[in-house]
Each structure stands twice: as C-alpha cells, then as structure tokens.
Motif scaffolding. Structure first.
Motif, short mmCIF file in Angstrom:
data_model
loop_
_atom_site.label_atom_id
_atom_site.label_comp_id
_atom_site.label_asym_id
_atom_site.label_seq_id
_atom_site.Cartn_x
_atom_site.Cartn_y
_atom_site.Cartn_z
N GLU A 128 0.83 -1.22 0.00
CA GLU A 128 0.00 0.00 0.00
C GLU A 128 0.86 1.27 0.00
N THR A 129 1.89 1.30 0.84
CA THR A 129 2.75 2.49 0.84
C THR A 129 3.67 2.47 -0.38
N GLY A 130 4.20 1.28 -0.66
CA GLY A 130 5.16 1.15 -1.76
C GLY A 130 4.58 1.60 -3.09
N CYS A 160 -5.59 3.92 4.11
CA CYS A 160 -5.61 3.62 2.67
C CYS A 160 -6.80 2.71 2.41
N ASP A 161 -7.09 2.52 1.14
CA ASP A 161 -8.13 1.54 0.81
C ASP A 161 -7.44 0.21 0.58
N ARG A 162 -7.13 -0.47 1.66
CA ARG A 162 -6.34 -1.70 1.55
C ARG A 162 -7.10 -2.77 0.77
N GLN A 163 -6.39 -3.34 -0.23
CA GLN A 163 -7.04 -4.37 -1.05
C GLN A 163 -7.18 -5.67 -0.28
N GLU A 164 -6.15 -5.97 0.48
CA GLU A 164 -6.17 -7.22 1.26
C GLU A 164 -7.14 -7.05 2.43
N SER A 165 -7.86 -8.12 2.76
CA SER A 165 -8.82 -8.03 3.87
C SER A 165 -8.13 -8.22 5.21
N SER A 173 -8.28 15.51 14.71
CA SER A 173 -6.85 15.67 15.02
C SER A 173 -6.04 14.88 14.00
N PRO A 174 -5.76 15.49 12.84
CA PRO A 174 -5.22 14.74 11.70
C PRO A 174 -3.90 14.02 11.97
N THR A 175 -3.05 14.56 12.85
CA THR A 175 -1.73 13.96 12.97
C THR A 175 -1.59 13.02 14.16
N ALA A 176 -2.67 12.84 14.93
CA ALA A 176 -2.54 12.14 16.21
C ALA A 176 -2.27 10.64 16.07
N MET A 177 -3.12 9.95 15.35
CA MET A 177 -3.06 8.48 15.43
C MET A 177 -2.99 7.78 14.08
N SER A 178 -2.97 8.53 13.02
CA SER A 178 -2.98 7.89 11.70
C SER A 178 -2.28 8.78 10.68
N VAL A 179 -2.07 8.21 9.52
CA VAL A 179 -1.48 8.97 8.42
C VAL A 179 -1.82 8.24 7.11
N PRO A 180 -2.25 8.99 6.08
CA PRO A 180 -2.52 8.33 4.80
C PRO A 180 -1.21 7.82 4.17
#
Ligand code: NAP
Length: 241
Positions: free
Chosen positions: A31-33, A174-179, A197-204
């Motif tokens: 997903e990131t790659g 992300c919209d992860r393809q894998e379940s 709080s956009p930066t607290a616990m997640s990141v796209p």
C-alpha cells in the motif's frame, strides 16, 4: 526537521533531478510502496528505478519506461546481490503481519529480510536508506511487533549508511485491497478521529510516500547519519506542495 515551503521544495527537486541518481524500492506492491512508486515517477526524480520483490508486477505504459524489476528469493538473498548493485537510494516498505506469516515469519520478513537487504544495498553502493518502520518501534518493548520493528531499525542503522531515514508512521490510512478485518475497523474509527486531530493516530499512505520523497531531495543535516521521522513530522513533510 522543518518542512521546506513550496518554492524551496521546487528548487530542491530540480537540484536533485540534476544528480541523475538511481533508486530501488522494496515492497512496491504494498500500500505504501505503490504510492511511493507513483510519487517518484510523477516527480521524475531518478534516472532509473528498480523494484525488488518476490513477484513481478504488471506495469504497462510510458511512465514505467525507466522502471526495471528484479524478482528475488528473500530466503536466498545473497544469490540476488546483483539486484542491489548500483543504487544511490534504497526505499524499504517491506512488511507482513503476525496474522499472515505467524510470529517467526513476521520476524523473518520485518527484521531479517530488511537487515539482509540493507547490507546488500550498502555493499552495492547505496548511500541513503529510507526505512518504513512504525510509531512506537522500540527494541525493549514487550510487544513483539514494536520490538521487532525496533530491532529492524537498530540493525539497519548498524549497517552504516551515509544517511539513514527512519519513518515511524502511525496507523496507515488507505483503501487496503487485502482483507484485514481488525485493521479495517481501526481505520474507520481513526478516519473519523483524523478529521478532528489529523496527525494524532494515523497517516494516509500517500502522505508517507510524499514525505519519503521530500526527505530524499533535502540534504542531510550536518553530521546526522540517522534521522527519525515521527508521525507529526511525516504529516508536515508529506503535505502536497
Ligand atoms: N498497517 C499499518 O497501519 C502500519 C502502520 C505503521 C507502519 N506499518 C509498517 O509499514 C510498512 C508498510 O506497510 P504497508 O501496509 O504499506 O505494506 P503492505 O501493503 O502490507 O505491503 C507489504 C509489502 O511487503 C511485501 N512482503 C510481504 N511479505 C513478504 C514476504 N514474505 N516476502 C517478500 N515480500 C513480502 C509485500 O509483497 P507482496 O505484494 O508480494 O505480498 C508488499 O510489497 C510495514 O513494515 C508495516 O509494518 C504499517
């Protein structure tokens, strides 16, 4: 690390492009790659990009003209040392989960494959290694996940690159393809939190990818061989500019 403004970034990118550097990506199918590959190609930063993975990806179109693929057996990585030769920058977005690979398999991929790849990259001439780790990575943690991530960081640092950038994102959006049902629920909840709080616990994942690429075009700080980017720094550096 202060994030550059749009004009500074533009100039940094232009200077970087002139260097004609090459890079490899480990985990470009993830997903990131895949966001990272798209961003690298969009910015045309490298004269050559090599994807090193366990399977060949379907890449069609002119935008992939300077992309080559090396399919390797990570259990016999020394046999593929040539795949790591001749790259200035190495990006690593490799990883699995305990649920998928079991505890031993997770350690093998998230620590041992990464360490081995880093050693081959260094031997092949890589001077800047960019590692995707995780928020909370800690060699002393009693949680296997965080401990192994901390060990991977320490082992990559020990390889002794001229520059090593370690990214510690929180939960990836992300919209992860894998379940992955547990992660899916977490992601939905954090998607709501992210509005407050956009930066607290997640990141796209796209933000992580942009931050990695922006990090690479920025010069290394004097004497700082290892830099760690926590989640807030990733958000700051990965904003679209
Ligand atoms: N999920 C999160 O919220 C989160 C948060 C912070 C940090 N992270 C970390 O960030 C990194 C990237 O995460 P991601 O979700 O973008 O990755 P991902 O979508 O799970 O992709 C992982 C990549 O690793 C490769 N891989 C997995 N097992 C492998 C094996 N046995 N042999 C060779 N290659 C293997 C995959 O190749 P294939 O396509 O061939 O399977 C894929 O390219 C991981 O290290 C992860 O731990 C994740």
């Amino acid at each position: 690390m202060a994030a550059p403004n749009a004009d500074e970034l533009k100039s940094l990118r232009e200077n970087f492009q002139k260097k004609n550097q090459t890079c490899f990506i480990l985990g470009a199918s993830g997903e990131t790659g895949k966001e990272l590959l798209a961003e690298i190609l969009r910015q045309q930063l490298f004269s050559r990009v090599t994807l090193i993975g366990r399977r060949k990806l379907e890449l069609e179109g002119q935008q992939y003209a300077n992309v080559s693929q090396e399919v390797v057996d990570f259990e016999k990585l020394d046999e593929s040392a040539g795949a790591f030769q001749g790259h200035d920058v190495g990006f690593c977005c490799l990883g699995t989960t305990r649920a998928k690979a079991g505890a031993a398999g997770f350690v093998r991929v998230d620590r041992d494959y990464i360490e081995h790849s880093a050693k081959l990259a260094k031997a092949g001439g890589c001077h800047h290694f960019v590692l995707q780790s995780t928020k909370g990575a800690n060699i002393s943690s009693s949680f296997l996940y965080l401990k192994v991530k901390g060990e991977a960081e320490a082992r990559v640092e020990a390889v002794g690159f001229d520059r090593c950038s370690i990214f510690r994102p929180a939960v990836l959006l992300c919209d992860r393809q894998e379940s992955r049902p547990g992660e899916w629920v977490t992601r939905k909840v954090l998607g709501v939190v992210a509005h407050i709080s956009p930066t607290a616990m997640s990141v796209p994942t796209v933000t992580v990818a942009r931050a990695m690429v922006n990090n690479v075009v920025m010069p290394r700080k004097d004497g700082q061989m290892v830099e760690i980017l926590e989640n807030a720094a990733i958000h700051a550096l990965g904003q679209p500019k």
